[in-house]
Design a protein around this motif. Sequence first.
Motif, PDB file in Angstrom:
ATOM      1  N   GLY B 147      32.332  70.334  55.552  1.00 15.42           N
ATOM      2  CA  GLY B 147      31.718  69.283  55.071  1.00 15.42           C
ATOM      3  C   GLY B 147      32.145  67.834  55.446  1.00 15.42           C
ATOM      4  N   ARG B 148      31.554  66.856  55.074  1.00 17.37           N
ATOM      5  CA  ARG B 148      30.549  66.847  53.998  1.00 17.37           C
ATOM      6  C   ARG B 148      29.156  67.195  54.784  1.00 17.37           C
ATOM      7  N   TYR B 170      25.496  69.324  48.887  1.00 20.70           N
ATOM      8  CA  TYR B 170      26.397  69.085  49.997  1.00 20.70           C
ATOM      9  C   TYR B 170      27.727  69.547  49.479  1.00 20.70           C
ATOM     10  N   THR B 171      28.402  70.291  50.675  1.00 22.29           N
ATOM     11  CA  THR B 171      29.852  70.732  50.204  1.00 22.29           C
ATOM     12  C   THR B 171      30.539  69.529  50.604  1.00 22.29           C
ATOM     13  N   ILE B 172      31.587  69.120  50.046  1.00 19.84           N
ATOM     14  CA  ILE B 172      32.713  67.946  50.306  1.00 19.84           C
ATOM     15  C   ILE B 172      34.056  68.362  50.184  1.00 19.84           C
ATOM     16  N   HIS B 195      37.051  71.820  47.595  1.00 12.07           N
ATOM     17  CA  HIS B 195      35.773  71.337  47.838  1.00 12.07           C
ATOM     18  C   HIS B 195      35.141  70.905  46.436  1.00 12.07           C
ATOM     19  N   GLU B 198      27.860  68.806  45.727  1.00 14.26           N
ATOM     20  CA  GLU B 198      26.946  67.660  45.080  1.00 14.26           C
ATOM     21  C   GLU B 198      25.734  68.151  45.228  1.00 14.26           C
TER      22      GLU B 198
END
Lengths: 326, 326
Positions: B147-148, B170-172, B195, B198
């Motif tokens: 991510g992001r 979204y993977t952050i 992680h 969102e």
Amino acid sequence: MKIGILGYGNLGKGIECAVKNSKDAELYAVFTRRSPETVTVMTEGVPVFSADDLLSKKECIDVLILCGGSATDLPEQTPEYAKHFNVVDSFDTHANIPMHFEQVNRAAKEGGHTALISCGWDPGMFSLNRLYANAILPCGEDYTFWGRGVSQGHSDAIRRVKGVKDAKQYTIPVEAALEAVRAGENPNLTTREKHLRECFVVAEEGADLAEIEHTIQTMPNYFADYDTVVHFISEEELKAEHSEIPHGGYVFRSGVTGWNLEHKHMIEYSLKLDSNPEFTGSVLLAYARAVNRLHKEGQNGCKTVFDVAPAYLSPLSEEEQRAHFL
Amino acid sequence: MKIGILGYGNLGKGIECAVKNSKDAELYAVFTRRSPETVTVMTEGVPVFSADDLLSKKECIDVLILCGGSATDLPEQTPEYAKHFNVVDSFDTHANIPMHFEQVNRAAKEGGHTALISCGWDPGMFSLNRLYANAILPCGEDYTFWGRGVSQGHSDAIRRVKGVKDAKQYTIPVEAALEAVRAGENPNLTTREKHLRECFVVAEEGADLAEIEHTIQTMPNYFADYDTVVHFISEEELKAEHSEIPHGGYVFRSGVTGWNLEHKHMIEYSLKLDSNPEFTGSVLLAYARAVNRLHKEGQNGCKTVFDVAPAYLSPLSEEEQRAHFL
């Protein structure tokens, strides 16, 4: 895999450490051009021989790692020993790589051996990253930054200045330039905008410090094109604070894809190394493993990091590599 | 090099763009399982054929790039087509790679073709960086962050929740975790510490938002082990702000060298991608170049990125590669 080391300076010691920390390599001997009895290695039971005795040990060594300098040692040594050994070197005089490659290739093919030149991190890992990133993103810009780290050549240049007793020079990437590149701005950067030079200098007693500073800052090729900071410190402080050999750097590829080149991409590879020679030695040992395998497969001649499939570098089996790393 | 694309979704379009921006590749045709007349490609003059017609075109295609999904398409397609074509796929179901490799290897050898599986950036470029870094620094820890970026699987999972009309997830990477790794602290990180997730959700009219949020945040496998933030937005906002498919991530190797392992080193590789499918397509095209060359050399069977010397990826000659990248 039995390793021979020719040259026992910082790089030779770095390779010795890498061999100790590797499960499939063993140090057969260290060879030196000094009197062997004046050299003591760290590995218990490992002999030090004269470089003159190398050829008599050729049956005992799978890969000979050449730890000389690029200016005068390696241009002679690598072609000479590639006739008799599988060899790895860290030749880094960029303009002369084509000639060095040809000479080593001829010698290695003549002797039925495998050679790998210009190994380490730059040339080496940074080169690999430039090639991979350019193959993936043909439309884009490359940026390489070095440091923060000790430049031996620049430190030596300062030591030759009148009134200087000792010195250490750090190459430092300019933070604003790094950030502009990382932000995808594709800036055009001058030499001065990319790197700073920071010098720690021990002056001789009574030397003219202003004169030393001026001489350093205006020295052509080495410092004149850079912003250079000079700090005068004591011999004790130099020893206490600046006796390590850290280095590192960054390779960026800032590219675009899409039907109208509308999507930006950033590939960044960076190294932060507490010990430049130990990391370089670790890279050389991984490629010695590859050279040993390529030789067993009959792949003779001169190679670079570009010619070696990554699988050859790992001590793991191909199945294990796929399970652990893919 | 004539390229065939099987499957014209995001990845197929990404490859089409990569072919356009490459000097040595040409798109022969796109093959689809849909009715060919319903599919229009961007490249002028390039036909769309039914996937059923693939075998009749085998003489016209140097490398067929398979753009299906890893769940059900590629396990069938790659072995099937590797009998008749040189193929590249992006198979990414990690646990099934050994089986997929064996099946593709058998088919490719049977047909005298070259196949490369599990290509892209993870698996792909990230895998390469894990392997290189582990070979260089055998004593150390690996960290991969993603991510992001948009996770298609997680977005799909949200879309299946009752009352959800559309969604993007979204993977952050958690910044504190990245910083701890980068500082060489070698932290032990839980899933939640690595992680964040969102989610941007368009709810159906009158849906119970609290219920949707709770269902997402407690969904096993997908969200329960993460800190998950849910934002409810309008359909227009989703379209305006979240229709791109960015991604990226970081691979770290934090290792030590030295006689007493006293020196730390950090290798960091990162990607910031505006378009995941276009970047992935660009990697696949570079490996299609390699596959084409390996096939011409008679190197048949199944390969992964580990088995391909970097030189095969570049359109430049070996001399040019050494001059430009080494």
